[in-house]
Design an enzyme around this catalytic site. Structure first.
Site, PDB file in Angstrom:
ATOM      1  N   ASN A 154      -8.034  -7.570 -10.709  1.00 13.21           N
ATOM      2  CA  ASN A 154      -7.042  -6.846 -11.506  1.00 13.21           C
ATOM      3  C   ASN A 154      -5.914  -7.823 -11.816  1.00 13.21           C
ATOM      4  O   ASN A 154      -5.086  -8.099 -10.963  1.00 13.21           O
ATOM      5  CB  ASN A 154      -6.520  -5.637 -10.717  1.00 13.21           C
TER       6      ASN A 154
ATOM      7  N   LYS B 138      -3.484  -7.366 -13.697  1.00 14.35           N
ATOM      8  CA  LYS B 138      -2.216  -6.693 -14.043  1.00 14.35           C
ATOM      9  C   LYS B 138      -1.683  -7.321 -15.334  1.00 14.35           C
ATOM     10  O   LYS B 138      -2.493  -7.719 -16.177  1.00 14.35           O
ATOM     11  CB  LYS B 138      -1.245  -6.759 -12.858  1.00 14.35           C
TER      12      LYS B 138
ATOM     13  N   HIS C 151      -4.107   3.586 -10.745  1.00 12.33           N
ATOM     14  CA  HIS C 151      -3.516   2.535  -9.907  1.00 12.33           C
ATOM     15  C   HIS C 151      -2.112   2.978  -9.480  1.00 12.33           C
ATOM     16  O   HIS C 151      -1.400   3.632 -10.245  1.00 12.33           O
ATOM     17  CB  HIS C 151      -3.450   1.217 -10.685  1.00 12.33           C
TER      18      HIS C 151
ATOM     19  N   GLU D 230       0.590   1.474  -9.381  1.00 10.34           N
ATOM     20  CA  GLU D 230       1.669   1.072 -10.294  1.00 10.34           C
ATOM     21  C   GLU D 230       1.757   2.034 -11.467  1.00 10.34           C
ATOM     22  O   GLU D 230       2.851   2.305 -11.976  1.00 10.34           O
ATOM     23  CB  GLU D 230       1.454  -0.386 -10.757  1.00 10.34           C
TER      24      GLU D 230
ATOM     25  N   GLU E 152      -6.140   1.634  -1.914  1.00 11.37           N
ATOM     26  CA  GLU E 152      -5.070   0.641  -2.004  1.00 11.37           C
ATOM     27  C   GLU E 152      -3.801   1.206  -1.379  1.00 11.37           C
ATOM     28  O   GLU E 152      -3.022   1.896  -2.059  1.00 11.37           O
ATOM     29  CB  GLU E 152      -4.795   0.288  -3.469  1.00 11.37           C
TER      30      GLU E 152
ATOM     31  N   GLY F 196       0.679  -6.550  -2.937  1.00 11.42           N
ATOM     32  CA  GLY F 196       1.620  -7.603  -3.314  1.00 11.42           C
ATOM     33  C   GLY F 196       2.600  -7.974  -2.209  1.00 11.42           C
ATOM     34  O   GLY F 196       3.588  -8.655  -2.456  1.00 11.42           O
TER      35      GLY F 196
ATOM     36  N   SER G 276      -3.332  -7.214  -0.957  1.00 11.84           N
ATOM     37  CA  SER G 276      -3.188  -8.535  -0.335  1.00 11.84           C
ATOM     38  C   SER G 276      -4.509  -9.122   0.165  1.00 11.84           C
ATOM     39  O   SER G 276      -4.535  -9.810   1.183  1.00 11.84           O
ATOM     40  CB  SER G 276      -2.137  -8.491   0.781  1.00 11.84           C
TER      41      SER G 276
HETATM   42  P1  13P Z   1      -2.496  -7.716  -4.513  1.00 11.24           P
HETATM   43  O1  13P Z   1      -3.876  -8.247  -4.247  1.00 11.24           O
HETATM   44  O2  13P Z   1      -1.651  -8.676  -5.320  1.00 11.24           O
HETATM   45  O3  13P Z   1      -1.845  -7.200  -3.280  1.00 11.24           O
HETATM   46  O4  13P Z   1      -2.682  -6.447  -5.499  1.00 11.24           O
HETATM   47  C1  13P Z   1      -3.543  -5.449  -5.130  1.00 11.24           C
HETATM   48  C2  13P Z   1      -3.734  -4.552  -6.291  1.00 11.24           C
HETATM   49  O5  13P Z   1      -2.871  -3.784  -6.650  1.00 11.24           O
HETATM   50  C3  13P Z   1      -5.018  -4.643  -7.015  1.00 11.24           C
HETATM   51  O6  13P Z   1      -5.187  -3.569  -7.886  1.00 11.24           O
END
Ligand code: 13P
Length: 248
Positions: A11, A13, A92, A94, A163, A169, A208
């Site tokens: 992903n 983003k 997601h 976010e 997640e 992150g 992560s």
């Molecule tokens: P990270 O791997 O940067 O923690 O992000 C996870 C994520 O949100 C994948 O969709």
């Protein structure tokens, strides 16, 4: 125990550029031998720039809950499929926290994805506060119920991604034992919607994940792959994560 082929998802983003498209596609095309299923979800504008290759598939990070019409700035499931996507990430955290996506909106997006023949990668997860209040299972059950309790037939065509928000992150990955505990709960919950399909549904872990911790996560019985954010922006790291998931 059923065999579930691992699935590793990138992903990006709102990151990446044409250079990364080349780096990642070149690195993946060069792989041979037993591979997991690999899915790249870049910003949608890059989808047509990936060469078609059997080593990976493409997905989107979001879609409209509407099929077509006057919805400025939105992209429909059918358009994503036409642009080369086979999958789409839905719900997601976010999208849920920054853009106010509710459980019912997420369910409407899953409906659109499936109607267009896209596989939804449904994201669920709890916040640090919810975990501290021991509400993790309750939150996950609500997020899953909103999609599958009325439409259990959707489950067999879905991928689930756990997640935890506190792991995204932050560098604070869930321990393999924490991930396994929650994934086992999710699978139990899925069996309530469709007991025949639940053992075959892939449940990915996200938060992560990196080249150093992926193998120990993938070693867990109910961890069937990963949804990778930051580490998917480095082609070498992403390939290492993919190779740590056994192919068939
Ligand atoms: P990270 O791997 O940067 O923690 O992000 C996870 C994520 O949100 C994948 O969709």
């Amino acid at each position: 125990m059923r065999q579930r082929k691992p699935l590793v998802v990138a992903n990006w983003k709102m990151n990446g550029d044409q250079h990364l498209v080349h780096q990642v596609s070149d690195s993946l095309v060069a792989l041979s031998g037993a591979l997991p299923d690999i899915l790249i979800c870049p910003p949608v504008i890059f989808l047509p720039n990936f060469p078609k290759h059997p080593n990976y598939r493409l997905g989107a990070q979001n879609l409209s809950e509407q099929p077509a019409g006057a919805f400025t700035g939105e992209i429909s499931a059918v358009m994503l499929a036409q642009a080369g996507a086979s999958h789409v990430i839905v719900g997601h955290s976010e999208r849920r926290t920054l853009y106010g996506e509710t459980n019912s909106l997420v369910a409407a997006k899953v409906a659109q994805a499936l109607a267009a023949g896209l596989t939804p990668v449904l994201c669920v997860g709890e916040t640090a506060a919810q975990r501290a209040e021991e509400k993790t299972f309750q939150v996950l059950a609500e997020q899953l119920d909103a999609v599958y309790s009325a439409q259990p037939q959707w489950l067999a065509a879905s991928v689930i991604a756990y997640e935890p928000l506190w792991a995204i992150g932050t560098g604070n990955t869930a321990t393999p034992a924490q991930a396994q505990q929650v994934h086992a709960f999710i699978r139990q919950q899925l069996a309530r919607y469709d007991a025949a399909a639940a053992p075959d549904v892939r449940i990915l872990y996200g938060g992560s994940v990196n080249a150093g911790n992926s193998a120990s996560l993938f070693a867990q019985t109910d961890v069937d792959g990963a949804l990778v954010g930051g580490a998917s922006l480095n082609a070498t790291d992403f390939v290492a994560i993919c190779l740590s998931a056994k192919g068939e």
